[in-house]
Design an enzyme around this catalytic site. Structure first.
Site, mmCIF file in Angstrom:
data_model
loop_
_atom_site.group_PDB
_atom_site.id
_atom_site.type_symbol
_atom_site.label_atom_id
_atom_site.label_comp_id
_atom_site.label_asym_id
_atom_site.label_seq_id
_atom_site.Cartn_x
_atom_site.Cartn_y
_atom_site.Cartn_z
ATOM 1 N N ASP A 106 33.226 39.627 39.751
ATOM 2 C CA ASP A 106 32.821 39.837 41.230
ATOM 3 C C ASP A 106 31.393 40.155 41.172
ATOM 4 O OD1 ASP A 106 32.941 40.490 43.851
ATOM 5 O OD2 ASP A 106 34.288 42.191 43.583
ATOM 6 N N LYS A 134 33.387 34.910 41.529
ATOM 7 C CA LYS A 134 33.005 34.800 43.139
ATOM 8 C C LYS A 134 31.497 34.824 43.025
ATOM 9 C CE LYS A 134 36.754 37.942 44.731
ATOM 10 N NZ LYS A 134 36.744 39.382 45.237
ATOM 11 N N PHE A 155 39.419 38.866 48.761
ATOM 12 C CA PHE A 155 40.244 39.722 47.416
ATOM 13 C C PHE A 155 41.499 38.709 47.321
ATOM 14 C CE2 PHE A 155 43.068 42.893 46.199
ATOM 15 C CZ PHE A 155 42.556 43.811 45.363
ATOM 16 N N ARG A 168 50.550 42.293 40.148
ATOM 17 C CA ARG A 168 50.103 41.904 38.765
ATOM 18 C C ARG A 168 51.178 40.815 38.262
ATOM 19 N NH1 ARG A 168 45.803 44.658 37.020
ATOM 20 N NH2 ARG A 168 45.709 46.902 37.116
HETATM 21 P P1 5GP Z 1 32.610 43.428 39.286
HETATM 22 O O1 5GP Z 1 32.414 44.607 38.272
HETATM 23 O O2 5GP Z 1 32.324 42.052 39.015
HETATM 24 O O3 5GP Z 1 32.375 43.998 40.752
HETATM 25 O O4 5GP Z 1 34.192 43.448 39.249
HETATM 26 C C1 5GP Z 1 35.052 43.124 38.351
HETATM 27 C C2 5GP Z 1 36.317 43.832 38.381
HETATM 28 O O5 5GP Z 1 36.943 44.342 39.686
HETATM 29 C C3 5GP Z 1 37.473 42.845 37.974
HETATM 30 O O6 5GP Z 1 37.543 42.922 36.328
HETATM 31 C C4 5GP Z 1 38.579 43.203 38.604
HETATM 32 O O7 5GP Z 1 39.458 44.388 37.855
HETATM 33 C C5 5GP Z 1 38.122 43.778 39.809
HETATM 34 N N1 5GP Z 1 38.220 42.696 41.095
HETATM 35 C C6 5GP Z 1 37.057 42.251 41.470
HETATM 36 N N2 5GP Z 1 37.255 41.370 42.385
HETATM 37 C C7 5GP Z 1 38.942 41.345 42.647
HETATM 38 C C8 5GP Z 1 39.563 40.683 43.545
HETATM 39 O O8 5GP Z 1 39.308 39.958 44.381
HETATM 40 N N3 5GP Z 1 41.020 41.268 43.231
HETATM 41 C C9 5GP Z 1 41.515 42.047 42.683
HETATM 42 N N4 5GP Z 1 42.592 42.511 42.312
HETATM 43 N N5 5GP Z 1 40.609 42.641 41.598
HETATM 44 C C10 5GP Z 1 39.131 42.297 41.674
#
Ligand code: 5GP
Length: 178
Positions: A106, A134, A155, A168
């Site tokens: 993300d 994303k 999300f 999940r």
């Molecule tokens: P980042 O550090 O890249 O912002 O986020 C990574 C982590 O956030 C992912 O491993 C996941 O656990 C959670 N995450 C990010 N986007 C989503 C989403 O759209 N849905 C869900 N359920 N978890 C997300």
């Protein structure tokens, strides 16, 4: 597939399992082409990766080992920006080819932390393969080596991904309805 509700929020069907499976097959073949003469270690980032990890392994044709680590970065539907290690990799990965398998990238905060953790362990090489990406939310310069499916900055739940602990076990991926 029909609209569902989790913790009072509505989610709409977004990516069917068949499409997920197809993307994973391509990813596994791509990794195999590059690592067929090596014995890489696939490191899964828990908990979200469970379904992807298992389906990826079933498609991977070469020799490989597996391990896991657990991080925490999300609360509710917004990234907190803080990434903590909850469970470190319980094996020696020094001088090994490591491929991190992520459910979703993300903002990239988690990815940066994963790189730091693995480089500290003196791995021989490091690549990151993520099922979902994303691009509009990604804020880092670091290249994501392998992406299964790029999605908008909304999300999603299902196929291992949760919303506050739930969702999940859904075999398909759902997107939040605004
Ligand atoms: P980042 O550090 O890249 O912002 O986020 C990574 C982590 O956030 C992912 O491993 C996941 O656990 C959670 N995450 C990010 N986007 C989503 C989403 O759209 N849905 C869900 N359920 N978890 C997300």
């Amino acid at each position: 597939m029909k609209e569902i509700e989790i913790h009072g929020k509505k989610f709409i069907p977004y990516i069917a399992f068949e499409e997920i499976e197809h993307a994973i097959k391509n990813m596994a073949n791509e990794v195999y082409d590059e690592y067929k003469d090596e014995r890489p270690i696939f490191v899964g980032v828990l908990n979200g990766v469970v379904m992807f990890f298992s389906d990826f392994l079933k498609q991977y044709q070469g020799e490989c080992e597996i391990s896991f680590l657990k991080l925490k970065s999300y609360e509710g539907t917004e990234s907190t920006g803080k990434v903590q290690i909850e469970m470190d990799i319980p094996m020696d990965v020094e001088n090994r080819h490591v491929i991190i398998l992520e459910d979703i990238v993300d903002t990239g905060n988690t990815l940066i932390e994963l790189h730091r953790i693995l480089q500290e362990k003196k791995v021989k090489s490091l690549k990151v393969a993520t099922l979902l990406f994303k691009p509009d939310a990604y804020k880092k310069d670091l290249k994501v080596d392998l992406v299964g499916i790029s999605i908008p900055d909304k999300f999603v739940v299902g196929y291992g991904l949760d919303f506050d602990g739930l969702g999940r076990n859904l075999p398909d991926i759902y997107q939040i309805k605004h």
